[in-house]
Scaffold this motif. Structure first.
Motif, PDB file in Angstrom:
ATOM      1  N   GLY A 139       9.099 -14.906   3.777  1.00 45.14           N
ATOM      2  CA  GLY A 139       8.771 -13.520   3.851  1.00 45.14           C
ATOM      3  C   GLY A 139       7.335 -13.433   4.217  1.00 45.14           C
ATOM      4  N   THR A 140       6.909 -12.070   3.921  1.00 44.76           N
ATOM      5  CA  THR A 140       5.420 -11.698   4.208  1.00 44.76           C
ATOM      6  C   THR A 140       4.969 -10.760   3.105  1.00 44.76           C
ATOM      7  N   ILE A 141       3.958 -10.808   2.644  1.00 43.53           N
ATOM      8  CA  ILE A 141       3.025 -10.256   1.790  1.00 43.53           C
ATOM      9  C   ILE A 141       2.128  -9.517   2.375  1.00 43.53           C
ATOM     10  N   VAL A 142       1.985  -8.291   2.403  1.00 42.98           N
ATOM     11  CA  VAL A 142       0.765  -7.535   3.004  1.00 42.98           C
ATOM     12  C   VAL A 142       0.008  -6.886   2.051  1.00 42.98           C
ATOM     13  N   VAL A 143      -1.338  -7.245   1.894  1.00 41.71           N
ATOM     14  CA  VAL A 143      -2.200  -6.891   0.877  1.00 41.71           C
ATOM     15  C   VAL A 143      -3.086  -5.659   1.390  1.00 41.71           C
ATOM     16  N   ASP A 144      -2.979  -4.508   1.012  1.00 40.03           N
ATOM     17  CA  ASP A 144      -3.758  -3.214   1.462  1.00 40.03           C
ATOM     18  C   ASP A 144      -4.232  -2.438  -0.138  1.00 40.03           C
ATOM     19  N   GLY A 145      -5.380  -2.950  -0.233  1.00 42.00           N
ATOM     20  CA  GLY A 145      -5.946  -2.257  -1.205  1.00 42.00           C
ATOM     21  C   GLY A 145      -5.505  -2.661  -2.473  1.00 42.00           C
ATOM     22  N   ASP A 146      -4.840  -1.711  -3.295  1.00 43.61           N
ATOM     23  CA  ASP A 146      -4.230  -1.680  -4.555  1.00 43.61           C
ATOM     24  C   ASP A 146      -2.828  -1.530  -4.200  1.00 43.61           C
ATOM     25  N   HIS A 147      -2.301  -1.758  -3.132  1.00 40.79           N
ATOM     26  CA  HIS A 147      -0.928  -1.741  -2.627  1.00 40.79           C
ATOM     27  C   HIS A 147      -0.440  -3.069  -1.926  1.00 40.79           C
ATOM     28  N   LEU A 148       0.805  -3.396  -2.236  1.00 40.82           N
ATOM     29  CA  LEU A 148       1.345  -4.486  -1.630  1.00 40.82           C
ATOM     30  C   LEU A 148       2.785  -3.891  -0.809  1.00 40.82           C
ATOM     31  N   HIS A 149       3.154  -4.685   0.374  1.00 39.92           N
ATOM     32  CA  HIS A 149       4.220  -4.574   0.719  1.00 39.92           C
ATOM     33  C   HIS A 149       4.865  -5.911   1.224  1.00 39.92           C
ATOM     34  N   LEU A 150       6.259  -6.222   0.730  1.00 40.68           N
ATOM     35  CA  LEU A 150       6.717  -7.293   0.691  1.00 40.68           C
ATOM     36  C   LEU A 150       7.870  -7.145   1.831  1.00 40.68           C
ATOM     37  N   ARG A 151       8.127  -8.116   2.771  1.00 40.86           N
ATOM     38  CA  ARG A 151       9.250  -8.069   3.954  1.00 40.86           C
ATOM     39  C   ARG A 151       9.901  -9.270   3.894  1.00 40.86           C
ATOM     40  N   THR A 152      11.173  -9.381   3.969  1.00 39.35           N
ATOM     41  CA  THR A 152      11.848 -10.516   4.454  1.00 39.35           C
ATOM     42  C   THR A 152      13.132 -10.092   5.150  1.00 39.35           C
ATOM     43  N   ARG A 153      13.800 -10.975   5.776  1.00 36.21           N
ATOM     44  CA  ARG A 153      15.171 -10.821   6.364  1.00 36.21           C
ATOM     45  C   ARG A 153      15.710 -12.184   6.205  1.00 36.21           C
ATOM     46  N   PHE A 154      17.139 -12.221   5.827  1.00 31.60           N
ATOM     47  CA  PHE A 154      17.898 -13.447   5.755  1.00 31.60           C
ATOM     48  C   PHE A 154      19.282 -13.314   5.752  1.00 31.60           C
TER      49      PHE A 154
END
Length: 192
Positions: A139-154
């Motif tokens: 998957g992917t973790i996007v760090v943006d300041g005090d926020h995270l965005h987690l994405r995956t596809r399976f």
């Protein structure tokens, strides 16, 4: 006695510091991550979305957890949603939640203090319908300041979780393997 008091205070403070540091650890939370699944067969395509997924990521403990309220999946057709919740499919009255508990395989690859996009592999256990199995997905973790965005596809094989259909419409209308997409945007950093 006066000389012992500063020593005693110093010892108590030293003993409390590890606890205080643990209590101030940062975690990332959301209550509205989205999980969708997609099933495609020659008979029909079925898609459902659930935007009520709770996610907790604790970088200090390298722990990641998802809690999915199964009855919150919404379908295009009400009958599909009814079938999804029934005993012969996910039996959501008996198994109201699916859960994932795991870790980031190489947590050092993610710098939670620097904005960026980080490819990761997570491993842990996924429980659906009372069946728990080990999983490992990219998957992917996007760090943006005090926020995270987690994405995956399976891909998820339904039979692995005791969901099988040998005859009737479900056997022709529901794929043996469904595509699952996780989109956990806006995990907010909190101090615990």
């Amino acid at each position: 006695m006066r000389r012992q008091l500063p020593l005693l205070s110093t010892l108590l403070l030293a003993a409390a510091l590890p606890w205080a540091a643990t209590e101030a650890a940062e975690r990332y939370l959301t209550q509205n991550a989205e999980i969708t699944f997609f099933s495609s067969t020659p008979a029909e395509d079925i898609e459902a979305a659930n935007g009520s997924v709770a996610v907790v990521l604790d970088p200090a403990k390298n722990s990641l957890a998802f809690s999915v309220p199964m009855q919150a999946f919404a379908f295009e057709k009400a009958l599909m949603q009814e079938h999804f919740n029934q005993e012969r499919f996910l039996h959501t009255s008996e198994y109201p939640r699916a859960t994932f508990q795991g870790t980031i395989k190489d947590p050092g690859k993610v710098n939670f203090t620097a904005d960026g996009e980080y490819p990761v592999e997570v491993e842990g256990t996924l429980e659906i319908r009372g069946v728990t199995r080990p999983v490992s997905e990219k998957g992917t973790i996007v760090v943006d300041g005090d926020h995270l965005h987690l994405r995956t596809r399976f891909d998820l094989t339904l039979a692995d979780y005791g969901i099988t259909f040998v005859e009737g419409k479900p056997a022709t209308n529901i794929a043996d393997t469904v595509e699952v997409t996780v989109d956990a945007a806006q995990l907010v950093r909190v101090d615990s």
